[in-house]
Scaffold this active site. Structure first.
Site, PDB file in Angstrom:
ATOM      1  N   ASP A 404       0.853  -1.195   0.000  1.00 30.48           N
ATOM      2  CA  ASP A 404       0.000   0.000   0.000  1.00 30.48           C
ATOM      3  C   ASP A 404       0.893   1.250   0.000  1.00 30.48           C
ATOM      4  OD1 ASP A 404      -2.277   1.595   0.299  1.00 30.48           O
ATOM      5  OD2 ASP A 404      -2.392   1.302   2.477  1.00 30.48           O
ATOM      6  N   GLU A 407       2.643   5.064  -3.939  1.00 28.25           N
ATOM      7  CA  GLU A 407       2.599   6.035  -5.068  1.00 28.25           C
ATOM      8  C   GLU A 407       3.924   6.778  -5.227  1.00 28.25           C
ATOM      9  OE1 GLU A 407       0.197   5.593  -2.802  1.00 28.25           O
ATOM     10  OE2 GLU A 407      -1.026   4.419  -4.173  1.00 28.25           O
ATOM     11  N   ASP A 482      -9.098   3.530  -2.371  1.00 28.70           N
ATOM     12  CA  ASP A 482     -10.071   3.950  -1.358  1.00 28.70           C
ATOM     13  C   ASP A 482     -11.371   4.465  -1.964  1.00 28.70           C
ATOM     14  OD1 ASP A 482      -8.147   3.200   0.398  1.00 28.70           O
ATOM     15  OD2 ASP A 482      -7.438   5.228   0.804  1.00 28.70           O
TER      16      ASP A 482
HETATM   17  O1  MIG Z   1      -3.773   5.956   4.860  1.00 25.43           O
HETATM   18  O2  MIG Z   1      -3.508   0.697   5.744  1.00 25.43           O
HETATM   19  O3  MIG Z   1      -5.920   2.070   0.431  1.00 25.43           O
HETATM   20  O4  MIG Z   1      -6.797  -0.190   1.792  1.00 25.43           O
HETATM   21  O5  MIG Z   1      -6.713  -0.143   4.612  1.00 25.43           O
HETATM   22  C1  MIG Z   1      -4.562   4.833   4.619  1.00 25.43           C
HETATM   23  C2  MIG Z   1      -4.666   1.432   5.905  1.00 25.43           C
HETATM   24  C3  MIG Z   1      -3.682   3.643   4.359  1.00 25.43           C
HETATM   25  C4  MIG Z   1      -4.952   2.915   2.452  1.00 25.43           C
HETATM   26  C5  MIG Z   1      -5.387   1.710   1.689  1.00 25.43           C
HETATM   27  C6  MIG Z   1      -6.390   0.946   2.509  1.00 25.43           C
HETATM   28  C7  MIG Z   1      -5.763   0.544   3.822  1.00 25.43           C
HETATM   29  C8  MIG Z   1      -5.304   1.803   4.577  1.00 25.43           C
HETATM   30  N1  MIG Z   1      -4.360   2.542   3.729  1.00 25.43           N
END
Ligand code: MIG
Length: 789
Positions: A404, A407, A482
């Site tokens: 995650d 980016e 999200d």
């Molecule tokens: O700032 O890890 O898209 O699936 O549950 C949020 C927490 C960070 C974003 C991801 C989401 C995940 C969440 N993350």
């Protein structure tokens, strides 16, 4: 008629052609101003176009192109005419105007597929040096456009403009741009045929499909080379296969990765994880994987465990395994700045973290607080990162990893990401963040995939990433980030998955039910009804918006939810086979109608309904309180899976969709393999499967792919690939099976289930022998003849 093309003061363009030279696999043209144009003949169908305005070409390097792609040194013909050079293969003609170097692509009948407007032109980049490289092509009347990865908008992108710059976009909406992924492939479809343009440039790039000027399509980037691949069709599906071959495919996933998956931000402590697992089993909701989000870690330090919440990770993982669950964990790129944390100190000692141009580390706030970030564009860093997975995978037994925030995403800064003056190794050719931003996430996923694989002892794994660039699919599956619990997002999930699939990334899915906010029971039902037809099928939600487990919405929802997950588990052999077609033949798993029937113009703007694999047509219900929905059928005749009623193609019908159904149709002549219902992949020893055989007067092909579901033997031929040739007429049905591969399948028998026969069966003859009606037949049969009375 002379066309007037207006350039701005800043725009430069090729002027005087000087000479050309021919080489093994390319032709090079020179014009004044140090311009060089290389036309590479990549294959019969793919022409690569590459320019420099500096007199020489930089290192030829791409993170997108699959190193297994077979460059064939394809032979070409060259004609040097008075006005143009014509490079031709057996399928494409690339004509270059000798005055202005403009390129026109034609088919072998000399019909124009794609013609340049300004063509290649550029502007000096005053701020950063280098050039803003641009290309504009004429947009033909009635032309449609598709592609570009995760863009949250209508499937046909004519009239729209986009940017590629990986961005953490919490709670995006229709038309929010850019999102997490940068996938610069687009498709054009006009009266002559379809073609694709893959603009392999990782800088921030832009695409305009007739928004600024309705008769012009253009693409440009903030730096780097004008470097693109023209991919010929004439069918969209062929272009897609060729693009996917060029940028690669994933290996076969373990079959459990195609099962239902349960996630939340976050399940903790371990007792809660086990409760969720037990409840899924008690309520008989088939499920193969449970996820741990960031709270399993010690202060969000990657590769650690919170010892209070998870005192015995291996014990928990083993308990889950014994119940048939795989454990998945999240890993983010931010490494907590903490001198007592070994991942941080190792990274520091070995100079693995990204720095700015003047030597300072990039420091950014994410979940752990202040963090440094590994430079995944450096081979040693990827190697190191891969090694870090030993503990989670080999020691604890975690089955796969979810990447995650790659980016990369930063909190508390307006840009949401690194400053542009960050340096990256870029595999030995140092560069700045402007060039590396869009590939950072995929290089993280690549290192993750290498690492996890290394410690899996010959078992396959599942990797998921949020960000990435073209080619990411070689390493990882994806989800769409999200999203929100609204009906609009249900539709977005549908189009985004189709768009990702045609952009080379079939292994995708959305957070079912929506990540943000809590869905109504109806929305939850409508979403799982779609979600079971996406390769990656996971419920995920942000825990602060209420519960989202299948039992959180009352009895009716639970029962319908279960029913659909059961359908998914029955269809696993079909979905697995569809995955194999993606892996082997580069076919997208989700197929927009226009990709299966482009001749029918009605399909050019349809985006609710799609095909899952060869034979199943689905139309999700994307509006609240709707109990019927229009469905457009591509050519062929179709059986309603619920009622066996038949529908003709190239027509729209209104189809019933009570809450416990969505329109699901099966192509006539199809043979759909079905498992018995299991609670997880491998729960049952399956020696018999059902073949649903949909009668047709005529011929059709179907396939079943099998292997051991979890190892790599299939790479050495240990698989079984059955091709069924169906042919039917009023008097009899014949099914011929041919088998490829050496896998000795555990499935020994088929039970035949006929749908739509015009009269009753009088006799079944299997390989020359008469069978009892209702008797199952050997799965290795060569020919069955079904006599109809
Ligand atoms: O700032 O890890 O898209 O699936 O549950 C949020 C927490 C960070 C974003 C991801 C989401 C995940 C969440 N993350």
């Amino acid at each position: 008629m002379k066309e007037e093309i207006v350039y701005t003061d800043k725009e430069c363009y090729p002027k005087d052609f000087i000479r050309y030279s021919t080489h093994d696999n390319y032709v090079e043209l020179e014009s004044s101003e140090d311009l060089r144009l290389r036309i590479y003949i990549i294959s019969e169908y793919i022409i690569r176009v590459r320019y420099t305005i500096e007199g020489y070409f930089d290192r030829d390097f791409s993170y997108a192109i699959d190193e297994n792609f077979k460059f064939q040194n394809h032979k070409y013909d060259l004609a040097d005419n008075a006005n143009e050079l014509i490079i031709s293969t057996n399928s494409v003609k690339c004509c270059i105007n000798k005055v202005n170097l403009k390129i026109t692509f034609k088919n072998t009948d000399n019909q124009i597929l794609c013609e340049e407007e300004k063509g290649f032109h550029w502007e000096k980049n005053e701020t950063y040096g280098g050039y803003i490289v641009q290309n504009s092509k004429k947009s033909l009347k009635g032309e449609s456009y598709f592609g570009l990865g995760d863009k949250p908008t209508d499937l046909n992108i004519k009239g729209k403009k986009f940017t590629n710059w990986g961005t953490d976009e919490y709670g995006y909406h229709k038309d929010t741009d850019p999102l997490y992924k940068s996938i610069p492939i687009y498709y054009a479809l006009n009266d002559v045929g379809a073609y694709g343009i893959f603009f392999d440039n990782t800088y921030q790039s832009h695409f305009d499909f007739g928004k600024e000027r309705s008769d012009v399509t253009s693409f440009w980037a903030q730096g780097g080379e004008m470097n693109y691949y023209f991919i010929a069709g004439p069918k969209l599906m062929q272009v897609c296969q060729r693009y996917t071959a060029l940028t690669g495919v994933p290996e076969m996933p373990p079959m459990w990765a195609l099962g239902y998956q349960q996630c939340k931000w976050s399940y903790y402590p371990d007792t809660q994880v086990k409760e969720i697992a037990s409840k899924l089993r008690a309520l008989q909701i088939p499920c193969d994987a449970i996820y741990l989000d960031i709270d399993y870690m010690d202060g969000f330090r990657c590769f650690t465990w919170d010892k209070e919440k998870f005192p015995d990770p291996k014990g928990m993982v083993d308990t889950l395994k014994a119940q048939g669950f795989q454990t998945m964990v999240i890993i983010d790129p931010g490494i907590k700045k903490d001198k007592t944390y070994d991942v941080f100190t190792e990274g520091l000692e070995n100079d693995y973290f990204c720095k700015r141009i003047d030597g300072h580390y990039v420091e950014g706030k994410v979940w752990p607080g202040d963090c440094y970030f590994p430079d995944f564009t450096k081979p040693e860093v990827r190697e190191w990162w891969a090694g870090l997975y030993k503990g989670l995978i080999e020691d604890v037994g975690v089955a796969g990893v979810w990447n995650d925030m790659n980016e990369p995403a930063l909190f508390e800064v307006e840009s949401k990401t690194f400053p542009l003056n960050v340096l990256h190794d870029h595999d030995g050719h140092q560069t700045g963040h402007r060039k590396a931003h869009n590939i950072y996430g995929m290089q993280m996923a690549r290192a993750t995939a290498d690492g996890v694989k290394k410690f899996r002892n010959g078992q396959r794994t599942l990797i998921i990433t949020r960000s990435g660039y073209s080619g990411l699919q070689r390493y990882s599956s994806v989800w769409t980030g999200d999203n929100i619990a609204t009906f609009e997002h249900l539709w977005l999930a549908d189009v985004q998955a189709q768009r990702l699939a045609i952009s080379g990334i079939s292994f995708c899915g959305s957070d079912i039910g929506g990540f943000i906010n809590q869905p109504t029971p109806e929305l939850m039902i409508r979403w799982i009804q779609l979600g079971i037809f996406h390769p990656f099928c996971r419920v995920h939600s942000s825990g602060d918006h209420g519960d989202q487990e299948p039992w959180s919405f009352g009895e009716e929802c639970l029962n319908i939810f279960r029913k659909f997950v059961e359908i998914r588990y029955q269809l696993l052999p079909y979905i697995y086979t569809t995955f194999y077609q993606y892996h082997k033949e580069h076919l997208p798993m989700m197929r927009p109608l226009v990709f299966v029937d482009q001749k029918d113009k009605e399909t050019h703007n349809r985006d609710n309904e799609f095909l899952c694999g060869d034979h199943i047509l689905i139309c999700p219900v994307i509006e609240e309180k709707k109990r019927s929905t229009p469905v457009y059928f591509p050519s062929s005749n179709w059986y309603n899976m619920w009622t066996a009623e038949k529908y003709n193609g190239n027509k729209e019908y209104k189809i019933d969709a009570p809450l416990d159904q969505i329109p699901i149709f099966i192509r006539e002549g199809a043979i759909i393999p079905k498992y018995p219902i299991q609670q997880y992949v491998g729960e049952k020893n399956i020696d018999t499967i059902t073949l649903d055989i949909y009668y047709k007067e005529g011929d059709e092909h179907s396939y079943i792919y099998e292997d051991d579901k979890n190892g790599y033997g299939y790479e050495n031929g240990e698989y079984k690939y059955s091709t069924f040739q169906f042919s039917g007429n009023k008097g009899e049905v014949k099914i011929h099976q041919s088998i490829e591969g050496t896998y000795d399948s555990e499935i020994k028998n088929y039970v035949l289930n006929f749908i739509g026969l015009p009269s009753i069966v009088s006799e079944i003859i299997c390989d020359g022998k008469s069978q009892y009606l209702g008797q199952s037949i050997s799965s290795n049969f060569k020919e069955i003849i079904i006599k109809l009375s």
